[in-house]
Enzyme design. Structure first.
Site, PDB file in Angstrom:
ATOM      1  N   TRP A 168      17.914 -14.083   4.830  1.00  0.00           N
ATOM      2  CA  TRP A 168      17.762 -15.505   4.490  1.00  0.00           C
ATOM      3  C   TRP A 168      18.838 -15.970   3.519  1.00  0.00           C
ATOM      4  CZ3 TRP A 168      15.895 -17.456  -0.436  1.00  0.00           C
ATOM      5  CH2 TRP A 168      15.601 -16.468  -1.374  1.00  0.00           C
ATOM      6  N   ASP A 169      19.616 -15.030   3.003  1.00  0.00           N
ATOM      7  CA  ASP A 169      20.744 -15.374   2.131  1.00  0.00           C
ATOM      8  C   ASP A 169      21.656 -16.413   2.785  1.00  0.00           C
ATOM      9  OD1 ASP A 169      19.592 -12.919   1.457  1.00  0.00           O
ATOM     10  OD2 ASP A 169      21.457 -12.071   0.709  1.00  0.00           O
ATOM     11  N   GLU A 182      10.844  -9.734  -5.463  1.00  0.00           N
ATOM     12  CA  GLU A 182      10.356  -8.546  -4.749  1.00  0.00           C
ATOM     13  C   GLU A 182       9.802  -7.483  -5.688  1.00  0.00           C
ATOM     14  OE1 GLU A 182      13.301  -8.881  -0.866  1.00  0.00           O
ATOM     15  OE2 GLU A 182      13.899  -7.635  -2.575  1.00  0.00           O
ATOM     16  N   GLN A 212      14.460 -11.977  -9.311  1.00  0.00           N
ATOM     17  CA  GLN A 212      15.350 -13.118  -9.075  1.00  0.00           C
ATOM     18  C   GLN A 212      14.539 -14.398  -9.091  1.00  0.00           C
ATOM     19  OE1 GLN A 212      16.000 -11.590  -4.904  1.00  0.00           O
ATOM     20  NE2 GLN A 212      16.198 -13.761  -4.460  1.00  0.00           N
TER      21      GLN A 212
END
Length: 769
Positions: free
Chosen positions: A357-358, A488, A602
């Protein structure tokens, strides 16, 4: 953090050879052209620690997933862009002794990546065990003009002897992948051929059946004059070589110019690969090395003309942003909608070179602003063409009625991530794909894309969200259970705020897009709803009900969105209070301890605020930033850029600059001790965002670009190019104000500090500070 790379505004420079840093440098000095790429391995033999890497875009292998047990819906394999035949190799013998920098005494070593002109130059002086000393200069590049080819000029000068130098250029297809689950080799030989001054190997991948022909042709030059020498050719399985012996004199240069090409069955019939390869090799050698190098410089000049960022007064920041832009342009050119952007690009094997998805969350903004519109459109078409497999992926998990779950990791649309907490739970990736469609249409005004492709994807994603929620009788609201957010470091949580936000936003945007298409292209709309069996009244009523009744965790006391249910049950020790010896926690702590901690890998809630900032006032953004940033360890390369942009919006110059340097020099300074695995290519797009959306304050408001820039204290000025709806603008921010140059023939109106400014074709204006 390592700081051995010298600062230069247009070059990446390594002085002196430290074998401990070699694999890091192999990543940093990598080359590519969108079609093929090469780590900065040495041409000559090297018996020290190295990660050999040559990659051909789109060619992959379905490596069997290695797990202890299987679950329904679990992917059978991890698709990997695999190490291909080594085309750079040139064995060198000095009076019979092999040149190997792990065994020679090395002095005056230098590696330089010339980003302005797109080539790698390496020079060194080496002394063999017998005392023979040579100077070597090696220049190579992957051609942007001929994107299936590369060239090397390898020059040797004897320093203290007359004698014999033997050069053996080769193509070696008997290579291994470090990242192989079962230590398997992925290629079978189809055929090969060797002749006096060249040869090739044609290989076929196991299972997937891709065929790649890799070939070479070479010229020997002594004292600037091409010479024709007898060569000894030899071959073995997956290997061809030609050996040439030169008589050399002290101080006189001898060069081998090696031209090479990789041709894939993606672009040619397999039976015609060899013939086309030979034609390519003949053609590029006829052009010659210097002509190819000039073409390379010209191709890069055109790229820099449109996407350079110039920073005055901070050479380290200047070098860093150019390095990030350079690697992005090496990785993806947008010429082929079958290709995408792997997190490591052509610089290493980690993450398999697959699509995450980056691309949608971080890379789309960069290509929207710096490349032709078709480049971003091809990234979207990549996903559109995989919609059928996204629907199949959802079916495997029990979803119905055309619901689509795009894979977390893929090459062809099939899910191939091998961790259940990601595969089944990190479903927010669906939202990033929908957001990319929104971002593209908002930026380009290409409303036709919705009718032709986008709406079908949006409805399939909305259908997924409508089935993924469930009704909580206790809360009398819809909830989302068992998910993993962008953070995550927490798995299998309930009501991740970001995921819930993406779900409701996607359903609303799908309905908004449907109304647009229905009005603008009623025939296409009718055909689409018939094709996908879309019950407009019933399904939109369901979407609206979920949007109205979705549960979002919130803390009234601190007035922040809670990352998920129970987040405040965790012990709230801030990152600043963690001993340095325990960082990074992903290398020092057990996974159990990480999962029970409050630490965030993140941006999670802040990722949602970045996407949907127009929905929140500045105080709300500040409260959430001030709460979550101190709990974030930034152990994902994708984290600093989002924080830099939000810090800039909040006027926190110190934090914005700190995060910019962290994201921009992540690989150059090896912040996370993992650059040896490859550079963080997709986060490099985030670096560009940090400057343009962060310090430049660029947003799209209505049909206009808006800028709210500020100048970091260490900079005298910064400037960048932006392409927008036919106009090409140069924005320069300095102490004098904001200078806007319109480099195109299209008139445009922009907002600067919320005031409209008309910029006429080929004109400029200054908005004073």
């Amino acid at each position: 953090m390592k700081e051995y790379i010298e600062v230069d505004e247009w070059k990446i420079i390594e002085k002196g050879f430290n074998p401990l840093y070699n694999k890091i440098s192999e990543s940093i000095f990598s080359l590519g052209n969108g079609r093929m790429g090469q780590r900065a391995n040495f041409e000559e033999a090297y018996s020290g620690d190295t990660l050999q890497g040559n990659y051909v875009a789109g060619v992959y292998y379905p490596d069997k997933t290695r797990v202890g047990w299987w679950k329904n819906g679990y992917p059978e394999y991890f698709a990997k862009v695999i190490n291909a035949a080594n085309w750079i190799g040139i064995d060198v013998l000095i009076d019979g002794e092999q040149l190997d920098l792990a065994k020679c005494k090395v002095s005056s070593f230098s590696r330089e990546l010339n980003m302005k002109e797109g080539y790698l130059k390496r020079t060194f002086t080496a002394k063999t065990a017998a005392g023979k000393m040579i100077d070597v200069e090696a220049i190579r590049f992957c051609s942007m003009a001929d994107d299936e080819s590369g060239a090397i000029k390898y020059t040797i000068t004897p320093v203290n002897f007359n004698g014999k130098i033997t050069l053996t250029p080769f193509i070696d297809g008997d290579i291994v992948n470090k990242d192989s689950n079962y230590d398997e080799k992925f290629w079978d030989e189809v055929k090969k051929e060797i002749w006096g001054d060249g040869g090739y190997i044609q290989l076929r991948t196991k299972k997937t059946g891709f065929e790649v022909a890799t070939g070479m042709i070479f010229t020997i030059v002594q004292n600037t004059i091409p010479v024709h020498l007898f060569s000894t050719t030899f071959e073995k399985e997956k290997y061809v070589a030609a050996k040439v012996e030169l008589t050399v004199k002290q101080g006189e240069k001898a060069s081998i110019i090696k031209y090479a090409a990789n041709l894939s069955s993606q672009n040619y019939p397999a039976a015609e690969l060899a013939a086309n390869l030979k034609q390519t090799l003949t053609r590029i050698r006829k052009k010659g090395f210097e002509v190819m190098l000039a073409e390379q410089a010209e191709a890069w000049a055109k790229k820099w003309q449109h996407n350079d960022i110039i920073i005055e007064g901070d050479a380290s920041a200047q070098q860093a942003i150019r390095f990030n832009i350079f690697q992005l342009n090496q990785t993806y050119t947008g010429e082929d909608d079958r290709l995408n952007i792997g997190p490591k690009g052509f610089t290493g094997e980690k993450y398999g070179g697959s699509t995450y998805w980056d691309t949608e969350a971080y890379c789309v903004p960069f290509y929207l602003s710096t490349a032709d519109q078709k480049v971003t459109k091809n990234l979207l078409l990549y996903r559109y063409k995989q919609l059928g497999k996204a629907i199949d992926n959802a079916k495997l998990l029990g979803f119905k009625n055309g619901a689509a779950l795009y894979p977390m990791v893929t090459m062809d649309g099939t899910e191939c991530h091998n961790e259940w907490e990601i595969t089944f739970e990190e479903i927010h990736r669906n939202g990033a794909i929908a957001y990319a469609i929104f971002n593209y249409v908002r930026y380009t005004a290409d409303e036709a894309y919705l009718a032709d492709y986008g709406l079908e994807v949006l409805i399939a994603i909305a259908r997924f969200w409508a089935q993924r929620v469930n009704w909580s009788g206790d809360k009398q609201q819809y909830v989302m259970l068992g998910v993993t957010g962008p953070n995550e470091y927490e798995n299998n949580v309930n009501n991740n705020w970001y995921t819930n936000k993406q779900a409701t936003w996607c359903m609303q945007y799908a309905m908004d897009a449907a109304e647009k298409v229905k009005e603008a292209a009623p025939v296409k709309y009718a055909a689409l709803i018939n094709k996908i069996n879309f019950n407009e009244a019933e399904e939109t009523a369901k979407f609206k009900d979920i949007i109205a009744k979705m549960y979002f965790p919130y803390d009234e006391k601190q007035q922040v969105f809670l990352q998920q249910d129970g987040y405040l049950d965790k012990e709230q020790i801030l990152v600043k209070d963690l001993p340095a010896t325990e960082r990074p926690i992903n290398q020092k702590w057990s996974w159990d301890r990480i999962l029970r901690s409050c630490y965030i890998k993140q941006a999670d809630v802040l990722q949602g605020i970045y996407f949907f900032e127009d929905q929140y006032d500045l105080d709300t953004i500040r409260r959430n930033f001030d709460f979550y940033e101190p709990r974030t360890v930034h152990e994902s390369s994708l984290s600093p850029c989002v924080h830099a942009i939000l810090a800039a919006k909040l006027g926190d110059e110190a934090k914005a600059y700190e995060f910019y340097l962290r994201t921009s020099r992540l690989d150059l300074d090896d912040y996370n001790n993992d650059t040896e695995d490859g550079c963080h290519i997709t986060s490099m797009a985030g670096t560009w965002m940090s400057v343009v959306e962060g310090f430049g304050g660029m947003r799209v408001k209505g049909a206009k670009l808006s800028f709210q820039p500020f100048l970091p204290g260490k900079w005298r000025s910064f400037s960048f190019h932006i392409g927008f709806r036919g106009a090409l603008l140069n924005i320069k921010v300095s102490k004098d104000g904001v200078q806007i140059k319109n480099l195109s023939g299209s008139e445009t109106t922009v907002l600067v500090y919320d005031k409209e400014q008309l910029v006429k074709p080929n004109d400029e204006l200054l908005v004073e500070a």
